[in-house]
Write an enzyme that holds these catalytic residues in place. Structure first.
Site, short mmCIF file in Angstrom:
data_model
loop_
_atom_site.label_atom_id
_atom_site.label_comp_id
_atom_site.label_asym_id
_atom_site.label_seq_id
_atom_site.Cartn_x
_atom_site.Cartn_y
_atom_site.Cartn_z
N ASN A 9 1.08 -11.88 5.18
CA ASN A 9 -0.31 -12.34 5.29
C ASN A 9 -0.67 -13.00 3.96
OD1 ASN A 9 -3.06 -12.63 5.55
ND2 ASN A 9 -3.52 -10.43 5.52
N TRP A 10 -0.67 -14.33 3.98
CA TRP A 10 -0.87 -15.06 2.73
C TRP A 10 -2.34 -15.14 2.33
CZ3 TRP A 10 3.09 -19.70 3.53
CH2 TRP A 10 4.38 -19.16 3.60
N LYS A 11 -3.22 -14.66 3.18
CA LYS A 11 -4.66 -14.67 2.89
C LYS A 11 -5.10 -16.07 2.43
CE LYS A 11 -4.41 -9.75 2.13
NZ LYS A 11 -4.96 -8.57 1.51
N HIS A 95 -8.60 -7.59 10.57
CA HIS A 95 -8.19 -7.18 9.22
C HIS A 95 -9.40 -6.60 8.50
CE1 HIS A 95 -6.91 -7.43 5.06
NE2 HIS A 95 -5.67 -7.51 5.50
N GLU A 97 -10.48 -6.89 5.60
CA GLU A 97 -11.27 -7.84 4.79
C GLU A 97 -12.26 -8.59 5.68
OE1 GLU A 97 -8.00 -9.81 2.85
OE2 GLU A 97 -7.68 -8.02 1.62
N GLU A 167 -3.62 -0.11 8.31
CA GLU A 167 -3.83 -0.53 6.93
C GLU A 167 -5.00 0.26 6.34
OE1 GLU A 167 -2.16 -4.64 5.99
OE2 GLU A 167 -4.17 -4.94 6.76
N GLY A 173 -4.36 -4.15 -1.51
CA GLY A 173 -4.53 -4.88 -2.77
C GLY A 173 -4.84 -3.98 -3.97
N SER A 213 -0.48 -2.53 -0.13
CA SER A 213 0.31 -2.40 -1.36
C SER A 213 1.80 -2.17 -1.11
CB SER A 213 -0.28 -1.31 -2.26
OG SER A 213 -1.59 -1.67 -2.66
N GLY A 234 0.70 -8.28 2.07
CA GLY A 234 -0.20 -9.26 1.48
C GLY A 234 0.41 -9.85 0.22
N GLY A 235 -0.06 -9.37 -0.93
CA GLY A 235 0.33 -9.91 -2.24
C GLY A 235 1.83 -10.16 -2.40
#
Ligand code: PGA
Length: 255
Positions: A9-11, A95, A97, A167, A173, A213, A234-235
């Protein structure tokens, strides 16, 4: 059982050209990886470029969100039909976010799941509790509420097409992942919920991913938890080397 699923997930990271470059790097590093389904979810503006970059490989394309209507006066939104034509097979839905920063409700999440399925997109439905909720012992209740709302009215054949991502909000994150046993416990509750709703076969076909994470250093132990069928990253998915190393944790001989 379907193969394990690892989603990047490159956001809101990467212009069109940056995203295409990252996709090409991941593609190049994939050579010895088999038996894992891999989805890249770049920003909307990069979908077409990433689609081109992965054409002919086993990599799949996903969107980070989707609207529930096919078309209409919904400024800023993207429909399932548009995503299908852009090459997407998957859509991340609900998600945390989006729930937290953009006021997405259980009701809109349910509509999105329904229309994504209808359009032939596989929803990756996200659920998860906040730290406050976990501390108060409410995790199971929160997860069940989110599932009940999102899956309302769906039949067995729809349920088995879904993938679900657990999640925990406190792990996203933050550098503080859930332990494999914490994640495994919640995954068991999710599986049990699906079993009660749609029977054992549908419940077993649904992949339950962990996200929050995930890094190359913790992916191996998460991947070996029995109820973890994949990871939503993610990151660490923004660096080809790290993402490839996470994917490899599902390839038995490279563990
Ligand atoms: P993270 O994000 O891996 O950067 O914690 C996961 C996600 O939000 O899907």
């Amino acid at each position: 059982m379907k193969p394990p699923l690892v989603v990047g997930n490159w956001k809101m990271h990467g212009t069109e050209s940056e995203a295409a470059m990252l996709a090409r790097q991941i593609r190049k590093g994939l050579k010895q990886i088999e038996g894992v389904e891999i989805v890249l979810a770049p920003p909307f503006t990069a979908l077409s470029a990433v689609h081109k970059a992965i054409r002919g490989s086993s990599l799949r394309l996903g969107a980070q969100d989707v609207h529930w209507e096919t078309e209409g006066a919904f400024t800023g939104e993207i429909s399932p039909r548009m995503l299908r034509e852009a090459g997407c097979g998957f859509a991340i839905i609900g998600h945390s976010e989006r729930r937290r920063l953009f006021n997405e409700s259980d009701v809109t999440v349910a509509r999105k799941v329904f229309s994504a399925l209808h359009a032939g997109l596989t929803p990756i439905l996200c659920v998860g509790e906040t730290w406050q909720e976990r501390k108060r012992g409410m995790t199971a209740r929160v997860i069940r509420r989110q599932l009940r709302a999102a899956l309302k009215g769906l039949g067995k054949s729809a349920i088995e097409k879904l993938d679900i991502a657990y999640e925990p909000v406190w792990a996203i994150g933050t550098g503080r992942n859930a332990t494999p046993s914490q994640a495994n416990e919640v995954h068991r509750w999710i599986r049990e919920f699906l079993r009660n709703l749609a029977g054992n076969q549908a419940a077993m076909r649904c992949r339950i991913l962990y996200g929050g994470s995930v890094r190359p250093e913790n992916a191996g132990e998460l991947a070996s938890a029995p109820e973890i069928n994949g990871l939503l990253v993610g990151g660490a998915s923004l660096k080809a080397k790290d993402f490839l190393s996470i994917i490899r944790s599902f390839v038995p001989e490279s563990r």
